[in-house]
Design an enzyme around this catalytic site. Structure first.
Site, PDB file in Angstrom:
ATOM      1  N   LYS A 115       0.828  -1.220   0.000  1.00 15.05           N
ATOM      2  CA  LYS A 115       0.000   0.000   0.000  1.00 15.05           C
ATOM      3  C   LYS A 115       0.855   1.260   0.000  1.00 15.05           C
ATOM      4  CE  LYS A 115      -3.230  -2.957   0.366  1.00 15.05           C
ATOM      5  NZ  LYS A 115      -3.481  -3.596  -0.909  1.00 15.05           N
ATOM      6  N   GLU A 200      -1.793   8.314   7.740  1.00 14.77           N
ATOM      7  CA  GLU A 200      -2.545   9.214   6.860  1.00 14.77           C
ATOM      8  C   GLU A 200      -3.482  10.057   7.704  1.00 14.77           C
ATOM      9  OE1 GLU A 200      -4.826   6.843   4.108  1.00 14.77           O
ATOM     10  OE2 GLU A 200      -3.118   6.426   2.815  1.00 14.77           O
ATOM     11  N   ARG A 292      -7.521  -7.702  -9.213  1.00  9.06           N
ATOM     12  CA  ARG A 292      -8.266  -8.941  -9.480  1.00  9.06           C
ATOM     13  C   ARG A 292      -9.668  -8.568  -9.948  1.00  9.06           C
ATOM     14  NH1 ARG A 292      -8.878  -7.673  -4.059  1.00  9.06           N
ATOM     15  NH2 ARG A 292     -11.059  -7.332  -3.575  1.00  9.06           N
TER      16      ARG A 292
HETATM   17  C1  MV4 Z   1      -9.089   5.221   5.498  1.00  8.04           C
HETATM   18  C2  MV4 Z   1     -10.271   5.781   6.036  1.00  8.04           C
HETATM   19  C3  MV4 Z   1     -10.273   7.124   6.322  1.00  8.04           C
HETATM   20  N1  MV4 Z   1      -9.177   7.867   6.097  1.00  8.04           N
HETATM   21  N2  MV4 Z   1      -8.022   6.014   5.270  1.00  8.04           N
HETATM   22  C4  MV4 Z   1     -10.486   0.673   5.649  1.00  8.04           C
HETATM   23  C5  MV4 Z   1      -9.826  -0.533   5.073  1.00  8.04           C
HETATM   24  C6  MV4 Z   1      -8.702  -0.070   4.212  1.00  8.04           C
HETATM   25  N3  MV4 Z   1      -8.911  -0.510   2.881  1.00  8.04           N
HETATM   26  C7  MV4 Z   1      -8.716   1.416   4.317  1.00  8.04           C
HETATM   27  N4  MV4 Z   1      -9.824   1.805   5.131  1.00  8.04           N
HETATM   28  C8  MV4 Z   1     -10.047   3.105   5.426  1.00  8.04           C
HETATM   29  N5  MV4 Z   1      -9.001   3.941   5.181  1.00  8.04           N
HETATM   30  C9  MV4 Z   1      -8.082   7.288   5.581  1.00  8.04           C
HETATM   31  N6  MV4 Z   1      -6.999   8.038   5.375  1.00  8.04           N
HETATM   32  C10 MV4 Z   1     -11.364   4.945   6.253  1.00  8.04           C
HETATM   33  C11 MV4 Z   1     -11.249   3.591   5.966  1.00  8.04           C
HETATM   34  C12 MV4 Z   1     -12.413   2.809   6.260  1.00  8.04           C
HETATM   35  C13 MV4 Z   1     -13.225   2.304   5.252  1.00  8.04           C
HETATM   36  C14 MV4 Z   1     -12.897   2.474   3.906  1.00  8.04           C
HETATM   37  C15 MV4 Z   1     -13.708   1.990   2.928  1.00  8.04           C
HETATM   38  C16 MV4 Z   1     -14.863   1.294   3.275  1.00  8.04           C
HETATM   39  C17 MV4 Z   1     -15.185   1.083   4.581  1.00  8.04           C
HETATM   40  C18 MV4 Z   1     -14.385   1.577   5.579  1.00  8.04           C
HETATM   41  C19 MV4 Z   1     -14.727   1.385   6.909  1.00  8.04           C
HETATM   42  C20 MV4 Z   1     -13.917   1.859   7.890  1.00  8.04           C
HETATM   43  C21 MV4 Z   1     -12.774   2.565   7.574  1.00  8.04           C
END
Ligand code: MV4
Length: 473
Positions: A115, A200, A292
């Site tokens: 990532k 972040e 994917r």
């Molecule tokens: C974040 C975020 C808010 N701000 N990054 C969750 C799993 C991973 N793929 C990244 N995720 C998140 N990253 C920043 N800088 C909020 C999430 C997140 C989230 C993202 C997409 C769908 C559902 C989520 C649920 C909780 C947190």
């Protein structure tokens, strides 16, 4: 074009890939574990081979799968999603064995799986990313606090090799830094064998909007619009919608151009997804890239009319992409819900077992991607998703109506499923208004929980009391 493809997967996605092979007049090869011997993918494929008695090894033993492909003369392997689909080592071994990998190159899978490397690549190519840092492992806690204050709380710590919601921690002030940084590193090491962690700015309650892209082996790439995947529970998507009901034409044009630029920066080939976080002001940030085919690809197929699995195969076979961006048209809205064999009232624990009654929803503009049938026994060894219900209609509002109709029609007995819960979402006012973000399910869980599963004993007690009162006791 290939004459035979081995499918390194099971369940509904294996069935979906077999159907794409049949549509293209290509022979399909299923692999399976002992417990899956009566599964639909095994019955439907042109040939089937048991790889292992072990339920998981059968789909995770890369060398055995490559040997099976070589022995039966398959020219290509489709990995589906999950299992080995994002394993760069496996993709490389497949290629080195002289077999075509239906997906992007192993070097792209490896780069996007990191990532932090993906962030740096996007940053270098002018793709908007959330303000943040490189890995912090060489910094002291005091230095990390200074960095967090510079970015501004709340911040989020993420494992460089994270995924599936593991190895992420939200931190709201200096006092919470040390504990969370150490916990995040421990979790990263335990799950991903690498304790690199970066930081972040935390975007509060974002929407999760992802763009589908498809490319050929010659640098041609288009996007196939977006999906809103905000409705998730503990990082498991439950509902996916294409296009996003909150999108506007200008935002789509800008995000689509960024998605294609991101894919080009990664030297992307074949099908992939660019995930964005979108905040309440419609600012958008690259989050990660999925290398994917995804579970939710069907909603994109329904609005564009493109067979994504078929296009993956044709691309991998060396066909030139026969589309310009301006030729990507779409119509209406599609909604997918994931029907899982789970006990919703009991914290969504898996509820495997025998399906005693199965009446799938039918009728116009209703699609079910599934690998179960009446009298099938769902084994406990795999994911609990048993069917994807996909509906489409000319507007989002009409698609919601159709979703309600189809969920009311869909009857499964023998195992508990998420159907009643999904029906409550479909009937929810905020869902119909497009008024949801990634916090929707957690915030509204009480209201969405099906009544009949709240507590049977309470209902029995209430009836007993009512009878007692009526009887004059
Ligand atoms: C974040 C975020 C808010 N701000 N990054 C969750 C799993 C991973 N793929 C990244 N995720 C998140 N990253 C920043 N800088 C909020 C999430 C997140 C989230 C993202 C997409 C769908 C559902 C989520 C649920 C909780 C947190």
């Amino acid at each position: 074009m290939f004459s035979k493809i081995l499918i390194a997967n099971r369940g509904e996605i294996a069935v979906r890939i077999i159907r794409a092979c049949n549509d293209l007049h290509i022979k399909s090869v299923a692999i399976y574990s002992r417990i899956d011997k009566d599964s639909m993918h095994v019955k439907m494929a042109s040939e089937s081979y048991e790889i292992s008695q072990d339920a998981l090894k059968a789909y995770l033993d890369g060398d055995a799968i490559i040997n099976a492909a070589l022995n039966c003369g398959a020219e290509a392997i489709h990995p589906g999603y999950g299992f080995l689909s994002e394993n760069a080592d496996f993709a490389r071994k497949v290629k080195n064995a002289g077999i075509v990998w239906i997906g992007p190159d192993s070097s792209v899978i490896a780069k996007m799986g990191d990532k932090n490397a993906a962030r740096e690549l996007m940053k270098a190519n002018g793709i908007p990313i959330v303000p943040g840092t490189k890995p912090l492992n060489n910094h002291s806690i005091e230095e990390i606090k200074i960095i967090a204050n510079k970015i501004g709380y709340p911040v989020i710590l993420k494992a460089s090799n994270g995924g599936g919601g593991r190895g992420i921690r939200v931190v709201r002030n200096d006092n919470e830094i040390q504990e969370n940084f150490e916990a995040c590193k421990r979790e990263a090491m335990a799950f991903f064998k690498n304790d690199e962690v970066f930081m972040e700015k935390y975007i509060e309650n974002p929407r999760h909007i992802e763009f589908q892209i498809i490319g050929d082996n010659y640098g041609n790439i288009v996007h196939l619009l977006e999906r809103d995947c905000s409705i998730q529970r503990r990082h498991q998507k439950l509902v996916e919608i294409a296009p996003s009901p909150t999108m506007n034409l200008d935002l789509r044009r800008r995000m689509g151009a960024v998605a294609v630029a991101a894919a080009k920066a990664a030297n992307y080939t074949n099908a992939g997804t660019i995930e964005f976080l979108v905040d309440d002001l419609n600012n958008f940030y690259f989050m990660e890239m999925n290398t994917r085919i995804q579970v939710e690809h069907g909603v994109t197929e329904e609005i564009t009319g493109f067979d994504l699995i078929g296009r993956q195969i044709r691309s991998a076979a060396g066909e030139i992409l026969d589309l310009n961006q301006s030729e990507v048209l779409h119509q209406g809205y599609a909604i997918e819900v994931r029907i899982n064999a789970e006990d919703v009232a009991n914290d969504f624990v898996p509820n495997p077992g025998k399906i005693t009654t199965y009446y799938p929803a039918l009728g116009p503009f209703v699609r079910i991607d599934s690998a179960v049938y009446k009298d099938y026994t769902i084994p406990p060894n795999y994911d609990s998703m048993i069917a994807k219900l996909i509906v489409r209609a000319s507007s989002y509002d009409l698609a919601v109506n159709k979703l309600i109709r189809a969920l009311e029609e869909f009857t499964i007995r023998g195992v508990k499923t998420t159907i009643p819960f999904l029906l409550n979402i479909a009937k929810d006012r905020d869902f119909r208004k497009g008024n949801f973000d990634t916090s929707y399910l957690e915030s509204n869980m009480q209201r969405l929980m099906p009544n009949e599963t709240i507590n049977k004993d309470d209902i029995v007690a209430a009836i007993a009391t009512a009878i007692a009162i009526r009887a004059g006791y």
